[in-house]
Design a protein around this motif. Structure first.
Motif, PDB file in Angstrom:
ATOM      1  N   ALA A 165       0.956  -1.236  -0.021  1.00 26.59           N
ATOM      2  CA  ALA A 165      -0.050  -0.021   0.104  1.00 26.59           C
ATOM      3  C   ALA A 165       0.812   1.289  -0.097  1.00 26.59           C
ATOM      4  O   ALA A 165       0.154   2.285   0.083  1.00 26.59           O
ATOM      5  N   GLY A 166       2.129   1.021  -0.147  1.00 24.04           N
ATOM      6  CA  GLY A 166       3.107   2.235  -0.150  1.00 24.04           C
ATOM      7  C   GLY A 166       3.257   2.886   1.271  1.00 24.04           C
ATOM      8  O   GLY A 166       3.903   4.064   1.559  1.00 24.04           O
ATOM      9  N   GLU A 167       2.959   2.274   2.434  1.00 22.80           N
ATOM     10  CA  GLU A 167       3.138   2.786   3.846  1.00 22.80           C
ATOM     11  C   GLU A 167       4.490   2.436   4.441  1.00 22.80           C
ATOM     12  O   GLU A 167       4.966   3.010   5.432  1.00 22.80           O
ATOM     13  N   ILE A 168       5.019   1.382   3.945  1.00 26.54           N
ATOM     14  CA  ILE A 168       6.433   1.190   4.091  1.00 26.54           C
ATOM     15  C   ILE A 168       7.329   1.003   2.755  1.00 26.54           C
ATOM     16  O   ILE A 168       7.043   0.464   1.733  1.00 26.54           O
ATOM     17  N   THR A 169       8.058   2.080   2.685  1.00 30.04           N
ATOM     18  CA  THR A 169       8.916   2.166   1.506  1.00 30.04           C
ATOM     19  C   THR A 169      10.457   1.845   1.590  1.00 30.04           C
ATOM     20  O   THR A 169      10.985   2.195   0.467  1.00 30.04           O
ATOM     21  N   ASN A 170      11.056   1.746   2.574  1.00 29.75           N
ATOM     22  CA  ASN A 170      12.379   1.384   2.715  1.00 29.75           C
ATOM     23  C   ASN A 170      12.642   0.083   2.098  1.00 29.75           C
ATOM     24  O   ASN A 170      11.877  -1.133   2.241  1.00 29.75           O
ATOM     25  N   GLY A 171      13.575   0.306   1.025  1.00 28.92           N
ATOM     26  CA  GLY A 171      13.687  -0.911  -0.063  1.00 28.92           C
ATOM     27  C   GLY A 171      14.141  -2.186   0.755  1.00 28.92           C
ATOM     28  O   GLY A 171      13.362  -3.181   0.535  1.00 28.92           O
ATOM     29  N   PRO A 172      15.177  -2.303   1.528  1.00 29.37           N
ATOM     30  CA  PRO A 172      15.459  -3.617   2.237  1.00 29.37           C
ATOM     31  C   PRO A 172      14.473  -4.007   2.983  1.00 29.37           C
ATOM     32  O   PRO A 172      14.147  -5.132   3.183  1.00 29.37           O
ATOM     33  N   THR A 173      13.520  -3.150   3.694  1.00 32.10           N
ATOM     34  CA  THR A 173      12.488  -3.510   4.531  1.00 32.10           C
ATOM     35  C   THR A 173      11.411  -4.450   3.516  1.00 32.10           C
ATOM     36  O   THR A 173      11.030  -5.495   3.922  1.00 32.10           O
ATOM     37  N   VAL A 174      11.098  -3.701   2.642  1.00 33.18           N
ATOM     38  CA  VAL A 174      10.103  -4.225   1.678  1.00 33.18           C
ATOM     39  C   VAL A 174      10.677  -5.737   1.438  1.00 33.18           C
ATOM     40  O   VAL A 174       9.904  -6.718   1.329  1.00 33.18           O
ATOM     41  N   ALA A 175      11.758  -5.709   0.637  1.00 34.69           N
ATOM     42  CA  ALA A 175      12.318  -7.156   0.353  1.00 34.69           C
ATOM     43  C   ALA A 175      12.397  -8.070   1.299  1.00 34.69           C
ATOM     44  O   ALA A 175      11.889  -9.400   1.162  1.00 34.69           O
ATOM     45  N   GLY A 176      12.661  -7.455   2.547  1.00 32.81           N
ATOM     46  CA  GLY A 176      12.701  -8.636   3.611  1.00 32.81           C
ATOM     47  C   GLY A 176      11.627  -9.257   4.019  1.00 32.81           C
ATOM     48  O   GLY A 176      11.448 -10.631   4.267  1.00 32.81           O
ATOM     49  N   LEU A 177      10.577  -8.324   4.051  1.00 32.82           N
ATOM     50  CA  LEU A 177       9.001  -8.638   4.283  1.00 32.82           C
ATOM     51  C   LEU A 177       8.820  -9.842   3.498  1.00 32.82           C
ATOM     52  O   LEU A 177       7.952 -10.875   3.737  1.00 32.82           O
ATOM     53  N   LEU A 178       8.691  -9.422   2.004  1.00 40.60           N
ATOM     54  CA  LEU A 178       8.282 -10.341   1.098  1.00 40.60           C
ATOM     55  C   LEU A 178       8.977 -11.569   1.170  1.00 40.60           C
ATOM     56  O   LEU A 178       8.306 -12.569   1.082  1.00 40.60           O
ATOM     57  N   ALA A 179      10.124 -11.621   1.391  1.00 35.24           N
ATOM     58  CA  ALA A 179      11.035 -12.759   1.468  1.00 35.24           C
ATOM     59  C   ALA A 179      10.749 -13.418   2.778  1.00 35.24           C
ATOM     60  O   ALA A 179      10.633 -14.786   2.363  1.00 35.24           O
ATOM     61  N   ALA A 180      10.511 -13.112   3.808  1.00 36.67           N
ATOM     62  CA  ALA A 180       9.955 -13.696   4.997  1.00 36.67           C
ATOM     63  C   ALA A 180       8.663 -14.190   4.808  1.00 36.67           C
ATOM     64  O   ALA A 180       8.664 -15.539   5.309  1.00 36.67           O
ATOM     65  N   ALA A 181       7.918 -13.705   4.379  1.00 37.04           N
ATOM     66  CA  ALA A 181       6.700 -13.957   4.031  1.00 37.04           C
ATOM     67  C   ALA A 181       6.373 -15.554   3.208  1.00 37.04           C
ATOM     68  O   ALA A 181       5.988 -16.446   3.216  1.00 37.04           O
ATOM     69  N   ARG A 182       7.414 -15.298   2.165  1.00 35.93           N
ATOM     70  CA  ARG A 182       7.491 -16.320   1.112  1.00 35.93           C
ATOM     71  C   ARG A 182       8.071 -17.588   1.674  1.00 35.93           C
ATOM     72  O   ARG A 182       7.720 -18.751   1.734  1.00 35.93           O
ATOM     73  N   VAL A 183       9.095 -17.581   2.541  1.00 35.57           N
ATOM     74  CA  VAL A 183       9.903 -18.537   3.190  1.00 35.57           C
ATOM     75  C   VAL A 183       8.855 -19.293   4.485  1.00 35.57           C
ATOM     76  O   VAL A 183       8.985 -20.460   4.288  1.00 35.57           O
ATOM     77  N   ARG A 184       8.369 -18.223   5.074  1.00 38.55           N
ATOM     78  CA  ARG A 184       6.966 -18.865   5.854  1.00 38.55           C
ATOM     79  C   ARG A 184       6.146 -19.800   5.307  1.00 38.55           C
ATOM     80  O   ARG A 184       5.900 -20.681   5.817  1.00 38.55           O
ATOM     81  N   ASP A 185       5.507 -19.109   4.217  1.00 36.73           N
ATOM     82  CA  ASP A 185       4.677 -19.733   3.365  1.00 36.73           C
ATOM     83  C   ASP A 185       5.131 -21.237   2.919  1.00 36.73           C
ATOM     84  O   ASP A 185       4.391 -22.195   2.597  1.00 36.73           O
ATOM     85  N   ALA A 186       6.476 -21.280   2.581  1.00 38.79           N
ATOM     86  CA  ALA A 186       7.274 -22.640   2.365  1.00 38.79           C
ATOM     87  C   ALA A 186       7.458 -23.345   3.346  1.00 38.79           C
ATOM     88  O   ALA A 186       8.573 -24.251   3.139  1.00 38.79           O
ATOM     89  N   GLY A 187       7.077 -23.257   4.649  1.00 38.40           N
ATOM     90  CA  GLY A 187       7.628 -23.893   5.797  1.00 38.40           C
ATOM     91  C   GLY A 187       8.889 -23.681   6.369  1.00 38.40           C
ATOM     92  O   GLY A 187       9.653 -24.522   6.935  1.00 38.40           O
ATOM     93  N   TRP A 188       9.403 -22.411   6.229  1.00 39.55           N
ATOM     94  CA  TRP A 188      10.634 -21.844   6.633  1.00 39.55           C
ATOM     95  C   TRP A 188      11.799 -22.755   5.700  1.00 39.55           C
ATOM     96  O   TRP A 188      13.106 -22.910   6.176  1.00 39.55           O
ATOM     97  N   ASN A 189      11.526 -23.002   4.493  1.00 37.92           N
ATOM     98  CA  ASN A 189      12.354 -23.989   3.821  1.00 37.92           C
ATOM     99  C   ASN A 189      13.089 -23.018   2.843  1.00 37.92           C
ATOM    100  O   ASN A 189      12.655 -21.791   2.708  1.00 37.92           O
ATOM    101  N   GLY A 190      14.365 -23.354   2.304  1.00 39.12           N
ATOM    102  CA  GLY A 190      15.139 -22.607   1.329  1.00 39.12           C
ATOM    103  C   GLY A 190      16.028 -21.449   1.973  1.00 39.12           C
ATOM    104  O   GLY A 190      16.409 -20.749   1.437  1.00 39.12           O
ATOM    105  N   LEU A 191      15.985 -21.361   3.436  1.00 38.27           N
ATOM    106  CA  LEU A 191      16.994 -20.326   3.986  1.00 38.27           C
ATOM    107  C   LEU A 191      18.309 -21.057   3.733  1.00 38.27           C
ATOM    108  O   LEU A 191      18.689 -22.244   3.892  1.00 38.27           O
ATOM    109  N   ARG A 192      19.413 -20.017   3.950  1.00 41.59           N
ATOM    110  CA  ARG A 192      20.820 -20.284   3.767  1.00 41.59           C
ATOM    111  C   ARG A 192      21.242 -20.220   5.325  1.00 41.59           C
ATOM    112  O   ARG A 192      20.906 -19.360   5.950  1.00 41.59           O
TER     113      ARG A 192
END
Length: 194
Positions: A165-192
């Motif tokens: 919605a554009g309420e969080i615009t810090n690039g690393p934060t946006v990328a980190g939130l999207l990545a965390a949601a993705r790995v959570r949805d994958a059962g926390w798999n795919g992490l290094r």
């Protein structure tokens, strides 16, 4: 298509030097033999921590960022400006200093070049879980903008919606939130490993 040109740096001119970054101009050999000047920031690098608790909430801090003249929701983060400090240790230190938390588990979430058209800054984002408060003996005095940090937890999906919605615009934060949601949805798999 194969890329074979080396883009050799023929000369470098320092325009500004500060504690966090330098501004330089590189004279770069281009395909066809032309030499072109390329201005950019040479940055010390940084880390960020996407801290997700057992209830699926992510820890965000609200901090004033002068270049954009506003307070922003961000993940805890910091500069890689201590010689010899390993990035996982830096991430743990920033989590303690900014959010007063310790992670029982720290994984590498992703690497990100923040603005590769004008900076060489690279931020390494870690996923912190199994969170607990810092020990009662932990002391850290915040200064300047950090003196007014607000620490808050948001449902991870709500934080992703805030980013979209554009309420969080810090690039690393946006990328980190999207990545965390993705790995959570994958059962926390795919992490290094951190």
């Amino acid at each position: 298509m194969t890329i074979s040109h080396a883009y050799e740096v023929r000369a470098q001119h320092e325009r500004f030097k500060g504690p966090v970054f330098r501004v330089v101009t590189d004279d770069v050999a281009m395909p066809g033999g032309r030499v072109a000047g390329r201005d950019y920031l040479q940055h010390v690098g940084s880390v960020g921590v996407v801290a997700v608790d057992g209830d699926g909430q992510v820890v965000l801090i609200r901090q004033y960022r002068h270049p954009v003249r506003q307070h922003m929701w961000e993940v805890p983060a910091g500069l890689a400006d201590v010689p010899g400090e390993e990035l996982p240790s830096l991430a743990a230190r920033e989590l303690a200093e900014e959010a007063e938390l310790v992670a029982g588990r720290l994984d590498l979430l992703l690497d990100l070049h923040t603005s590769p058209g004008c900076s060489n800054e690279r931020i390494r984002l870690f996923l912190a879980r199994d969170l607990r408060p810092v020990d009662a003996s932990f002391e850290f005095e915040r200064h300047d903008e950090e003196a007014e940090l607000e620490v808050r937890r948001f449902d991870l999906d709500a934080a992703v919606s805030m980013a979209l919605a554009g309420e969080i615009t810090n690039g690393p934060t946006v990328a980190g939130l999207l990545a965390a949601a993705r790995v959570r949805d994958a059962g926390w798999n795919g992490l290094r490993p951190a």
